[in-house]
Design a protein around this motif. Sequence first.
Motif, mmCIF file in Angstrom:
data_model
loop_
_atom_site.group_PDB
_atom_site.id
_atom_site.type_symbol
_atom_site.label_atom_id
_atom_site.label_comp_id
_atom_site.label_asym_id
_atom_site.label_seq_id
_atom_site.Cartn_x
_atom_site.Cartn_y
_atom_site.Cartn_z
ATOM 1 N N ILE A 96 -13.384 53.151 103.097
ATOM 2 C CA ILE A 96 -13.224 52.264 101.950
ATOM 3 C C ILE A 96 -13.946 52.859 100.766
ATOM 4 C CG2 ILE A 96 -13.611 49.947 101.038
ATOM 5 C CD1 ILE A 96 -13.542 48.912 103.910
ATOM 6 N N ALA A 97 -13.197 53.175 99.705
ATOM 7 C CA ALA A 97 -13.768 53.773 98.500
ATOM 8 C C ALA A 97 -13.915 52.693 97.433
ATOM 9 C CB ALA A 97 -12.890 54.914 97.993
ATOM 10 N N THR A 98 -15.127 52.514 96.919
ATOM 11 C CA THR A 98 -15.380 51.477 95.924
ATOM 12 C C THR A 98 -16.097 52.047 94.714
ATOM 13 O OG1 THR A 98 -17.625 50.809 96.584
ATOM 14 C CG2 THR A 98 -15.783 49.903 97.863
ATOM 15 N N LEU A 99 -16.178 51.215 93.681
ATOM 16 C CA LEU A 99 -17.023 51.507 92.535
ATOM 17 C C LEU A 99 -18.483 51.339 92.957
ATOM 18 C CD1 LEU A 99 -15.045 49.500 89.817
ATOM 19 C CD2 LEU A 99 -14.840 51.931 90.382
ATOM 20 N N PRO A 100 -19.426 51.744 92.107
ATOM 21 C CA PRO A 100 -20.841 51.544 92.439
ATOM 22 C C PRO A 100 -21.173 50.075 92.679
ATOM 23 C CG PRO A 100 -20.620 53.093 90.634
ATOM 24 C CD PRO A 100 -19.253 52.521 90.869
ATOM 25 N N GLN A 101 -22.249 49.838 93.412
ATOM 26 C CA GLN A 101 -22.633 48.508 93.878
ATOM 27 C C GLN A 101 -22.583 47.443 92.797
ATOM 28 O OE1 GLN A 101 -23.832 47.606 97.121
ATOM 29 N NE2 GLN A 101 -23.765 45.510 96.354
ATOM 30 N N MET A 102 -23.147 47.702 91.638
ATOM 31 C CA MET A 102 -23.260 46.680 90.599
ATOM 32 C C MET A 102 -21.935 46.374 89.922
ATOM 33 S SD MET A 102 -26.333 45.765 90.801
ATOM 34 C CE MET A 102 -26.437 44.745 89.330
ATOM 35 N N ALA A 127 -12.600 47.783 115.939
ATOM 36 C CA ALA A 127 -13.557 48.587 116.698
ATOM 37 C C ALA A 127 -13.686 49.990 116.124
ATOM 38 C CB ALA A 127 -13.124 48.656 118.165
ATOM 39 N N ALA A 128 -12.786 50.345 115.202
ATOM 40 C CA ALA A 128 -12.840 51.666 114.573
ATOM 41 C C ALA A 128 -14.039 51.746 113.633
ATOM 42 C CB ALA A 128 -11.556 51.935 113.798
ATOM 43 N N PRO A 129 -14.650 52.917 113.511
ATOM 44 C CA PRO A 129 -15.756 53.061 112.561
ATOM 45 C C PRO A 129 -15.276 52.828 111.131
ATOM 46 C CG PRO A 129 -15.104 55.201 113.467
ATOM 47 C CD PRO A 129 -14.372 54.159 114.249
ATOM 48 N N VAL A 130 -16.103 52.166 110.334
ATOM 49 C CA VAL A 130 -15.794 51.872 108.936
ATOM 50 C C VAL A 130 -16.806 52.581 108.059
ATOM 51 C CG1 VAL A 130 -15.482 50.078 107.193
ATOM 52 C CG2 VAL A 130 -14.849 49.626 109.583
ATOM 53 N N GLU A 131 -16.331 53.470 107.185
ATOM 54 C CA GLU A 131 -17.202 54.254 106.319
ATOM 55 C C GLU A 131 -16.987 53.847 104.868
ATOM 56 O OE1 GLU A 131 -18.041 58.941 105.132
ATOM 57 O OE2 GLU A 131 -17.089 58.422 107.046
ATOM 58 N N HIS A 132 -18.062 53.752 104.129
ATOM 59 C CA HIS A 132 -18.004 53.372 102.724
ATOM 60 C C HIS A 132 -18.324 54.582 101.845
ATOM 61 C CE1 HIS A 132 -20.182 51.339 99.129
ATOM 62 N NE2 HIS A 132 -18.895 51.495 98.857
ATOM 63 N N ILE A 133 -17.456 54.839 100.854
ATOM 64 C CA ILE A 133 -17.700 55.874 99.863
ATOM 65 C C ILE A 133 -17.831 55.201 98.511
ATOM 66 C CG2 ILE A 133 -16.820 57.963 98.755
ATOM 67 C CD1 ILE A 133 -15.167 58.502 101.214
ATOM 68 N N GLU A 134 -18.938 55.432 97.825
ATOM 69 C CA GLU A 134 -19.178 54.849 96.508
ATOM 70 C C GLU A 134 -18.916 55.903 95.436
ATOM 71 O OE1 GLU A 134 -23.156 53.346 94.462
ATOM 72 O OE2 GLU A 134 -22.519 52.010 96.098
ATOM 73 N N ILE A 135 -18.059 55.584 94.473
ATOM 74 C CA ILE A 135 -17.619 56.553 93.471
ATOM 75 C C ILE A 135 -17.768 55.968 92.077
ATOM 76 C CG2 ILE A 135 -15.668 57.924 92.633
ATOM 77 C CD1 ILE A 135 -14.579 57.906 95.487
ATOM 78 N N ASP A 136 -18.312 56.748 91.183
ATOM 79 C CA ASP A 136 -18.494 56.309 89.799
ATOM 80 C C ASP A 136 -17.141 56.254 89.094
ATOM 81 O OD1 ASP A 136 -19.157 55.954 87.117
ATOM 82 O OD2 ASP A 136 -21.015 57.079 87.322
ATOM 83 N N VAL A 137 -16.867 55.125 88.447
ATOM 84 C CA VAL A 137 -15.562 54.935 87.802
ATOM 85 C C VAL A 137 -15.331 55.915 86.666
ATOM 86 C CG1 VAL A 137 -16.331 53.254 86.087
ATOM 87 C CG2 VAL A 137 -13.988 53.158 86.962
ATOM 88 N N SER A 138 -16.364 56.523 86.131
ATOM 89 C CA SER A 138 -16.190 57.436 84.997
ATOM 90 C C SER A 138 -15.281 58.594 85.339
ATOM 91 C CB SER A 138 -17.544 57.965 84.524
ATOM 92 O OG SER A 138 -18.160 58.726 85.548
ATOM 93 N N GLU A 139 -15.190 58.960 86.635
ATOM 94 C CA GLU A 139 -14.281 60.032 87.036
ATOM 95 C C GLU A 139 -13.087 59.513 87.805
ATOM 96 O OE1 GLU A 139 -15.291 62.612 90.197
ATOM 97 O OE2 GLU A 139 -16.933 61.348 90.917
#
Length: 287
Positions: free
Chosen positions: A238-244, A262-274
Amino acid sequence: MARRVLVVANETHGGRSLVDAIRARHEAGDADFVVIAPQNRPHSGYVIYDDAVRDAAQMRINETLDAIREHGISAIGDVMDPDPYTATLDAVREYRIDEIILSTHPETRSGWLRHDLIERLEHATGLPIQHVVVDVEAEREKNPEKHTLIVTNKTARCEALFEDLRRRASESPHRFLVVVPQEGGHGHHIEQAKARLQTLLDRLAREGIPAMGGIGDPDPYAAVANALQFHRVDEVVIATLPQMRSRWLRSDLIGRVQKITAAPVEHIEIDVSEAESAPAQSGAKAA
């Protein structure tokens, strides 16, 4: 003239047993294939979004089309009526079908078999029907390729997300399923989601990385739940914007998804500026 063969499947699309049956029929000669799936009503979400439902069905069809294409077999794909009986009859009439390959789960798991679908279709059409059983779980144990669900929206065009997927594909065999939740149920939201999806699919296609995708329910949780309902998923990214700045994180999307798979869930945080920096390209086909 070649005989027209209708391939009917739903959650078993892309299964090895189904692909093998299509290959065997192809090698027997004189066959053109039409591959269909019903537009299933998703289990999650309060509102049914037609575009998301159609995309989900098209993605299932694409699993089979992509698999047989690797063996030099081309086919027509079409999304049909939600009811498998009506969908099959409609396809038989529309495409002037001569024979049918119908794929189901094993008897203990198949709603189609519990409702006597094969017998009803034999009686209604008079056509020969080859029944193929696909044991999805058994096939998963034999297939080393990892099926990764990517959930993204504003981050879909981000270089960081693309590089992460390219890294994963280089480390082990991967097949990506990309779902972009539309931010609303109206036209401009749908087109925006499709454009973001297409950019990522095009980039992966240019790198030769297997991927397909579609838009999903505006609620990202429902979009994930519906993807899990119909597709093999070995891990979720799951790719999201930064926390705030992320509504997905404020609604605890990561934790809620972890509770339903049951599958592993990984979080990717990406800055919206790019996130919207990559130029849109056309070429790969979004589901």
